[in-house]
Design an enzyme around this catalytic site. Structure first.
Site, PDB file in Angstrom:
ATOM      1  CG  HIS A   1       2.463   3.675   9.112  1.00 56.68           C
ATOM      2  ND1 HIS A   1       1.123   3.990   9.086  1.00 56.68           N
ATOM      3  CD2 HIS A   1       2.953   4.245  10.244  1.00 56.68           C
ATOM      4  CE1 HIS A   1       0.817   4.730  10.146  1.00 56.68           C
ATOM      5  NE2 HIS A   1       1.914   4.897  10.866  1.00 56.68           N
TER       6      HIS A   1
ATOM      7  CG  ASP B   1       1.535  -1.330  -0.257  1.00 56.96           C
ATOM      8  OD1 ASP B   1       2.103  -0.636   0.607  1.00 56.96           O
ATOM      9  OD2 ASP B   1       0.913  -0.847  -1.219  1.00 56.96           O
TER      10      ASP B   1
END
Length: 495
Positions: free
Chosen positions: A158, A366
């Protein structure tokens, strides 16, 4: 249809009414588990003394069984607070300066992964598909393979996968990289992440690349693809529309007194670029004095990992920075920054997104960033707000119609804030429509189905590689086998 087994560090347990915590990822995985029949295993969040770890706690809701395990206080300190969040997290977010290596923590990380494998092993059925999630559990498939598991096992990361020069700065990077080759399908958020992983394999001479997505190590082959995670787009849009009619929404509008709302929503973390964002907002107000008293930044930043010193220090720094800007620029009846240091419920957030004229989503790095996608989904299509998005967020690879910025460029971000607030409604609609099309096509259910289709489609995990195995592949397999056999021994010395 094969049963699905999901393993993650934490598990979103349904409440007493059987309702799971809100969130697109939990919704998608629970939908897949319910359809196939499934098991979700992870840490309970509780810690105990070394001799007090009891049996798995089992809970069944509908077609899903939840299995939770406690960890020891030592496990939490070494595996979770230590190696996972003070080594892997900063390195994967390109913050080598914040990585704190320790052999004891590294040993704890591998030890807890062996513990997870031992807890999962008795629960596995022959035809199960196993889907492991995130950086806490990278070695888990290798541990399961050592114990004889031949099921197809997938892994989804993730967070970002860094470039080779960054990844290779980490001790035991070769053992972690080799552990990744024990999976059958590897999922990354973006093509950049997948290519970084492929470059790491190549740098180590670990196996051969068959094509854009398939790799071999000795007699095993595996697939590595990008599967950009989405949200439940239409459901979130409906949630935001309903939230616009609530009393909270009306009170917020009243408190703004006609001022435009700019919003930032981030977990308190150094990867989110919060201090740079506040600097950019201050620069915008200073250079565009006519905007003072006309806009307000609402920064929602729930506390995160407060037991880690870096996060505690950051919490103080952000609060002081917001206070400094408010003291310098604020007036008796206007506060430039409203800073909230706690979580809000998802319906409340959806309503605030819909109200905002501009979202500042400016992480320094991110994996994806679902706040960007939620903000777009929450908008009123007739008068949508503008998404100002960091180029270093995974979401920027999909939401190309956002206003893209370099968060390290404070003055450039300030200029982008000014342009975004002045953007004509026709341009805002055009950008929003294109992004919504992307979000509806690549929603969280498409993400889940795409990964599981690939995981289910392949042959058995012990498939033979092509007969003309290259010398480099055989050499790589020899090295991989050596690492698999040897890694527990040196790691045990660090315990």
């Amino acid at each position: 249809m094969a049963r699905l087994v999901v393993v993650s560090n934490r598990v979103p347990i349904p409440d007493k009414s059987g309702t799971a915590p809100a969130g697109g990822l939990a919704v998608a995985l629970q939908t897949a588990l319910e359809a196939r029949g499934g098991l979700w295993l992870g840490w309970s969040g509780r810690s105990c003394t070394d001799d007090a770890v009891g049996p798995l706690q089992r809970l069944k809701e509908g077609n899903i069984e939840y299995a939770l395990t406690d960890l020891t206080e030592r496990d939490v300190e070494e595996y979770y607070q230590g190696f996972a969040n003070r080594v892997l997290w900063p390195i994967c977010h390109y913050r080598l300066d914040l990585a704190e290596y320790g052999r004891r923590e590294m040993a704890g990380y591998f030890r807890v992964n062996r513990f997870f494998a031992s807890r999962l092993l008795p629960l596995i059925e022959p035809d199960d598909l196993i889907w492991i999630h995130d950086y806490h559990l990278i070695p888990l498939a290798a541990e399961l393979r050592r114990q004889g598991v031949t099921n197809r096992i997938g892994f989804f990361l993730h967070i970002p996968w860094p470039a080779p020069d960054v990844f290779h700065a980490m001790p035991v990077h070769e053992a972690l990289l080799t552990s990744m080759t024990a999976y059958d399908v590897l999922g990354f958020q973006t093509e950049h992440d997948r290519e970084n992983f492929a470059d790491c394999l190549s740098r180590h001479g670990l196996g051969d690349r068959l094509d854009a997505f398939r790799f071999t190590v000795g007699e095993r082959s595996f697939t590595a693809r990008s599967y950009p995670i989405g949200i439940e787009t239409d459901d979130f849009a409906a949630l935001a529309k309903r939230a616009a009619e609530t009393a909270l929404h009306k009170r917020m509008l009243q408190s703004l007194d006609g001022k435009q709302l700019i919003i930032g929503v981030d977990r308190l973390d150094y990867s989110k670029g919060i201090t740079q964002r506040i600097d950019a907002f201050e620069s915008f107000l200073t250079r565009h004095a006519d905007s003072q008293r006309k806009v307000t930044l609402l920064q929602i930043t729930p506390k995160s990992r407060s037991e880690v010193p870096e996060y505690e220090a950051m919490q103080r720094a952000v609060a002081e920075q917001a206070g400094r800007v408010n003291g310098a620029l604020g007036t008796v009846d206007w506060v430039p920054i409203r800073y909230i240091n706690r979580s809000l419920r998802r319906p409340a957030l959806a309503g605030l997104y819909r109200m905002a004229k501009l979202a500042l989503v400016t992480p320094l790095r991110d994996g994806m960033n679902l706040v960007a996608k939620e903000f777009v989904a929450a908008q009123n299509g007739e008068d949508p707000g503008v998404l100002l998005l960091s180029r270093f967020a995974g979401a920027a690879q999909e939401l190309k119609e956002a206003v893209l910025v370099n968060p390290y460029d404070v003055e450039g971000t300030a200029d982008a804030i000014a342009r975004s607030l002045a953007m004509p409604v026709e341009e805002r609609r055009e950008r929003w429509t294109a992004m919504m099309t992307t979000l509806r096509t690549n929603d969280v259910f498409a993400w889940c189905d795409g990964f599981l289709d690939d995981l289910a489609a392949g042959p058995t995990p012990q498939q033979a590689r092509p007969a003309a195995a290259s010398a480099s592949a055989r050499a790589a397999e020899t090295r991989a086998q050596t690492l698999r056999k040897s890694s527990p021994a040196p790691l045990a010395r660090w315990s």
